[in-house]
Design a protein around this motif. Structure first.
Motif, PDB file in Angstrom:
ATOM      1  N   THR A 367       1.000  -1.283   0.092  1.00  0.00           N
ATOM      2  CA  THR A 367      -0.104   0.096  -0.139  1.00  0.00           C
ATOM      3  C   THR A 367       0.923   1.164   0.179  1.00  0.00           C
ATOM      4  O   THR A 367       0.404   2.554   0.106  1.00  0.00           O
ATOM      5  N   ASN A 636      -6.618   1.564   3.053  1.00  0.00           N
ATOM      6  CA  ASN A 636      -5.007   1.811   2.862  1.00  0.00           C
ATOM      7  C   ASN A 636      -4.734   2.270   4.517  1.00  0.00           C
ATOM      8  O   ASN A 636      -3.829   1.622   5.203  1.00  0.00           O
ATOM      9  N   GLN A 640      -3.850   0.654   8.293  1.00  0.00           N
ATOM     10  CA  GLN A 640      -2.546   1.082   9.160  1.00  0.00           C
ATOM     11  C   GLN A 640      -2.656   1.587  10.242  1.00  0.00           C
ATOM     12  O   GLN A 640      -1.903   1.201  11.333  1.00  0.00           O
ATOM     13  N   ARG A 647       2.078   1.347   6.669  1.00  0.00           N
ATOM     14  CA  ARG A 647       1.778   0.693   5.322  1.00  0.00           C
ATOM     15  C   ARG A 647       2.966   0.717   4.467  1.00  0.00           C
ATOM     16  O   ARG A 647       2.941  -0.175   3.360  1.00  0.00           O
TER      17      ARG A 647
END
Ligand code: PEP
Ligand code: MG
Length: 758
Positions: A367, A636, A640, A647
């Motif tokens: 990501t 994403n 995280q 990420r």
């Protein structure tokens, strides 16, 4: 012995070699002279040069051994002491050569008179092409200074041999000669796809052509200037690091700084120059020495640091050689596969995507923004390929198979054949998926899903039509900023927005306001404060935009004017508390009122949405949702932050699963609340672009996704084979009582019901 002694002995030899190199005599005559010079300078009874010819090491010149043995004595790779040195690329220094288990007696040489032995490999383009050896009657090992001198001389010999065209091109089956062999390297698939091409280093390696200096003082000045420039560059990087280049950037820069200012390093390079080397050769010589030392120390942490020093050492050589640019600025071949340790999104965007057949990184994660950019560019990426920059040479033929998570280097005929068969199969599969362009994403039980694409560049938007998507669910406006050397003014922003609106036609497009900061560094926007420790959680996206109102106002005007007479859909990134959304919306509304007061044409409708990427906002949905026209979940960032796992950190890339009950439960709560408030919700993170993950999202009630265009075909195929009602029921049970491995359970479920998972 001291530096001074080492320098003197190498210097005596190099002064002699300088004249030999400059002379017009034949290569053989030069080599004969070289062994005399070295033997004399080291008071060594024997000095011999073995060169690799057709895969075998041949005695090419000697002082001290019988002359009849020249061109007669031959050793296979790994045979005898000389063969072992060439095979392993390591030095041997023995007081009693005959007792070494690999000692091989060659009668014709008459070497039985000698006891001590030292040999170093002659390395050209990182592969052993010969061996330089000295022998002595006294049983005593050679001291460090002598070995040092031998290594320096071996470097010069490599140049002499290359100039005399005596380099053997036969592939050798040796550890040191591995850079010529076919091999397969494994990594992590970051962007799916396959590519065939030639290795191009993002920061090209410099091949050192001149090793012996004509003017030592001039070389010293060159290195001095290069050090100054390199330190300036590192200091500039540290200063402009407020937007970061990834989670570890602060650490990396600290280490770089430490090395760049290390007195020991510059002193060693200066000593190598004193011994008669050119600036480039001196830097490389010191690097070789450090590499050899590190080889002996088995410490992974030090090995990491070694990477940094290699990077810096290469940078210093590039500065000295005056070759500063990256491959992007040097004219790229049509079929390039880019090799780098890591790249920033802006660095990748500098490349012409039509010429880029793939990217191979030593680091990278799924990501990270560079991965997202590569996906948008349609360039396959393989990440986390250990040691790739060492194992590949510039110009090597490569077959990148990101689907199979591997890279074939200098492939054999069988590798090529197998690769091409897979490529053909894949192309057929893609054509089948392309045939789904006009197929609607409707589930077996009749539910129409919405499948949109993510975009950020002008050309990306054309994919809406190519793949038959329902629109653009996320237009990342910061990409224009990332590719610009200067801040894009309102007119430029407006032109881009107009262009993309035109390209999507009647379909919707959702513009996200600037999300800069984090790993999306924009060099011309400087943070006045201190560099951030955690840029992903720092002053980025809406936080920055609300503080720098001017930037946001300009963007609001550009968006409002570009959508005059049409519908504007706009959303804000990284909203952490409801007031931030309210403030951003108020700012847009103020611009709208201003335009209205000044008789500008306005959009017919404005829909305001919010990205949900910060977990805290999920707790405030009852307050936030009544203000929203739509919600978009950025998985994403959200994941995280949920797992507190960077990420962009390759070490964490596999640690947590998008299909964990924690994530799915969290998302389901959001979906339920949004439905209660009748606010449409989309998932626009990378998670939605993977068939199994997207299936799970449908299982928790998601009906709209915005994904990478390349994934649309596969997603439609999955949707069209899925009974969403049945899955939702099963999902309720799983989330109430999670199985040990939810991913596995979902995969099993899909397989038994023939859901198209790819
Ligand atoms: C996300 O965070 O999921 C998202 C879509 O935004 P970006 O990847 O641009 O940070
Ligand atoms: Mg995000």
């Amino acid at each position: 012995m001291s530096f001074a002694d080492a320098t003197t002995s190498a210097r005596t030899i190099l002064t002699g070699l300088h004249d030999v190199m400059a002379s017009r005599s034949h290569a053989q005559a030069k080599l004969n002279r070289v062994v005399e010079i070295i033997g004399e300078a080291l008071s060594s009874e024997v000095c011999s040069i073995y060169l690799l010819r057709e895969g075998v090491l041949e005695l090419y010149a000697t002082r001290g051994l019988k002359q009849e043995a020249v061109h007669v004595t031959k050793l296979a790779m790994g045979e005898g002491l000389v063969g072992v040195i060439a095979k392993t690329g390591r030095i041997l220094n023995l007081d009693e050569a005959t007792t070494h288990p690999d000692f091989a007696y060659k009668e014709e040489t008459g070497e039985e008179l000698y006891h001590s032995f030292a040999g170093v490999p002659i390395v050209h383009h990182e592969r052993a092409v010969g061996v330089l050896a000295v022998q002595h009657a006294d049983p005593r090992p050679y001291d460090d200074v002598e070995i040092e001198a031998l290594q320096t001389v071996a470097m010069v010999l490599a140049e002499l041999i290359a100039n005399a065209e005596l380099i053997d091109e036969t592939p050798a089956d040796s550890e040191a000669g591995r850079a010529t062999m076919a091999m397969r390297l494994d990594g992590q698939k970051l962007v799916l796809g396959m590519g065939e091409g030639i290795a191009v280093f993002h920061q090209p390696r410099i091949n050192i052509e001149h090793t012996v200096a004509d003017d030592t003082e001039a070389e010293r000045q060159r290195v001095y200037q290069a050090f100054r420039k390199m330190r300036e560059q590192i200091d500039d990087m540290a200063k402009s690091a407020e937007f970061g280049v990834g989670g570890d950037h602060a650490d990396v820069l600290e280490t770089y700084k430490m090395f760049a200012y290390d007195e020991g390093w510059s002193r060693r390079i200066n000593a190598a120059i004193d011994s008669g080397l050119t600036a480039e050769a001196a830097i490389e010589r010191v690097q070789q020495r450090t590499r050899a030392r590190m080889h002996e120390i088995d410490d992974p942490l030090l090995a990491e640091r070694m990477h940094d020093l290699e990077d810096l050492s290469n940078r210093l050589i590039r500065i000295v050689a005056g070759q500063l640019g990256t491959a992007a600025q040097m004219g790229l071949r049509d079929d390039s596969i880019l090799i780098a340790r890591n790249l920033g999104p802006a660095e990748l965007l500098e490349y012409d995507k039509r010429r880029l057949k793939g990217v191979v990184l030593e680091e990278g994660s799924l990501t990270a923004h560079v991965t997202i950019v590569a996906r948008a560019m349609g360039v396959p990426v393989l990440g986390r390929v250990k040691d790739v920059r060492r194992l590949i040479n510039e110009g090597d033929e490569l077959l990148l198979d990101a689907e199979e998570s591997c890279l074939y280097v200098r492939p054999s005929a069988t590798m090529v054949e197998a690769f091409e068969a897979r490529l053909a199969r894949r192309q057929k599969q893609r054509e089948e998926l392309r045939s789904l362009r006009d197929a609607e994403p409707v589930t077996v039980d009749g539910r129409r899903m919405t499948v949109m694409i993510n975009a950020g560049l002008r050309d990306d938007v054309e994919a809406v039509d190519m793949v038959g998507a329902d629109g653009v669910g996320l237009f990342r406006t910061e990409f224009q900023f990332l590719v610009s050397a200067t801040l894009p003014r309102r007119e430029r922003q407006q032109r881009l927005y107009k262009d993309v609106i035109e390209a999507v036609g009647d379909k919707p497009i959702v513009f996200r306001t600037l999300d800069i900061g984090g790993d999306k560094a924009v060099p011309y926007l400087r943070n006045d404060g201190a560099p951030e420790e955690n840029p992903a959680m720092g002053w980025r996206a809406l936080r920055l935009a609300l503080d720098r109102e001017g930037l946001m106002k300009v963007q609001a005007r550009a968006l409002l004017e570009a959508t005059a007479g049409k519908t504007l859909r706009v959303m804000f990134p990284m909203v952490s508390e409801p007031w931030e959304f309210d403030e951003a919306r108020a700012l847009f509304e103020a611009q709208r009122v201003w335009l209205e007061d000044n008789h500008h044409m306005l959009p017919t409708h404005i829909y305001y949405g919010c990205m949900l990427e910060v977990p805290a906002l999920a707790e405030m949905l009852d307050v936030l949702l009544p203000h929203l026209d739509f919600l978009s979940i950025g998985t994403n960032d959200l994941t995280q932050f949920l797992f507190a796992a960077d990420r962009a950190d390759p070490r964490l890339a596999d640690r947590y699963d998008w299909l964990s009950p924690a994530i799915l439960r969290f998302l389901r709560r959001i979906v339920i609340q949004a439905k209660e408030h009748e606010v449409p919700v989309t998932v626009c993170g990378e998670m939605g672009g993977r068939t199994l993950e997207a299936m799970a999202l449908i299982g928790i009630g998601i009906e709209q996704v915005s994904i990478t265009p390349a994934a649309v075909g596969a997603l439609k195929a999955m949707i069209r084979s899925l009974d969403a009602g049945a899955l939702r029921q099963r999902m309720e049970e799983w989330l109430a009582q999670p199985p040990d491995d939810l991913r596995h359970a979902l995969l099993d479920w899909a397989e038994t019901r023939s859901v198209a998972i790819s």
